[in-house]
Design an enzyme around this catalytic site. Structure first.
Site, PDB file in Angstrom:
ATOM      1  CD  GLU A  81      -2.842  -1.191   2.405  1.00  0.00           C
ATOM      2  OE1 GLU A  81      -2.354  -0.776   3.471  1.00  0.00           O
ATOM      3  OE2 GLU A  81      -3.975  -1.707   2.333  1.00  0.00           O
ATOM      4  CD  GLU A 112       4.130 -21.261  11.155  1.00  0.00           C
ATOM      5  OE1 GLU A 112       4.134 -21.373  12.401  1.00  0.00           O
ATOM      6  OE2 GLU A 112       3.213 -20.729  10.528  1.00  0.00           O
TER       7      GLU A 112
END
Length: 272
Positions: A81, A112
């Site tokens: 963004e 992960e």
């Protein structure tokens, strides 16, 4: 003393399947109201981080977000963004997620759990001491994030963590530990809820305040936003109208000529 995960503690609510929709929504909202208060308590740590990021970015440094699952997706979202909102290159705030871009839409098993993968990914970006690495993990125990912060810190790079458990292993690896203690989730262990909301709020605070101090906002307006659709062209046009007292057509012509509100206003004033 063993590390206790508040994020894994039983929900304060039970028999969820027997509640009405109104009861579910009301109870979720009641829990969500706790998030902003938890973030407020962390403002001193957030301020400490932002104050150290700004001079680094002024020297060409970057922000790297590291996360897995929801935490990783939120980091990538915030990074994505920055260019349209502030007109900055997409190389200055970078979101990395365990398992790569595929993991944005689909879970990547065991990604992960790789303690070394995060640092390897950072090295591919020629990471250096001007940069900042922010690890995001609600649990505070994600190996991918912990390993990245540990190595970054060893190399003299500013590190920070965002987690929802106090004194987590991740916090121990960070120069600045931001802990958003939102309590047990509405659905037990579902850290996409309050923890995720808190993470999004903190990321907004970090990048927005940093971009403002880097001069990417004037007054209260996004004068460097990308003109990527009709709505944003209209918004920019109206900004120029307000700033320069021009009519709509004049303002829009000036905006499209120069490509941003700031450049348009600066050019107009320079010609006067």
């Amino acid at each position: 003393m063993s590390f206790i995960k508040i994020t894994e503690q039983p929900s304060l609510y039970d028999d969820l399947e027997n509640k009405s929709v109104d009861e579910l929504l009301t109870d979720i909202n009641r829990e969500d109201q706790k998030v902003a208060l938890a973030v407020e308590k962390a403002i001193p740590q957030i301020e400490k981080l932002v104050s150290q990021i700004i001079p680094r970015m002024q020297q060409g440094g970057r922000i790297f977000y590291m996360g897995a699952g929801t935490s990783g997706r939120l980091g990538v979202l915030d990074a994505s963004e920055i260019p349209p909102t502030f007109g900055m290159p997409n190389t200055l705030v970078i979101g990395l997620i365990a398992g790569g871009d595929k993991a944005l839409r689909n879970p990547v098993e065991k990604a992960e759990d790789d303690m070394e993968a995060g640092w390897k990914e950072l090295q591919a970006y020629d990471i250096n001491e001007k940069d900042t690495v922010i690890g995001i993990a609600a649990s505070g125990t994600t190996p991918y994030v912990i390993g990245a912060l540990r190595e970054a810190r060893k190399h003299g790079i500013l590190t920070a963590s965002i987690s929802s458990n106090p004194d987590s292993p991740l916090s121990q690896e960070a120069d600045i530990a931001i802990e958003i203690i939102v309590g047990p989730e509405f659905v037990t262990g579902s850290s996409r809820m309050k923890s995720g909301t808190g993470q999004k709020m903190v990321l907004n605070m970090i990048t927005t305040s940093t971009m403002i101090k880097l001069g990417r906002v004037k007054g209260n307006r996004m004068v460097n936003m990308q003109l990527s659709n009709a709505k944003l062209v209209d918004r920019g046009t109206r900004m120029i109208m307000d700033e320069l007292g021009l009519d709509y057509e004049q303002a829009q012509r000036l905006l499209l000529l120069h490509g941003s509100v700031k450049k348009a206003v600066d050019a107009y004033k320079a010609d006067r």
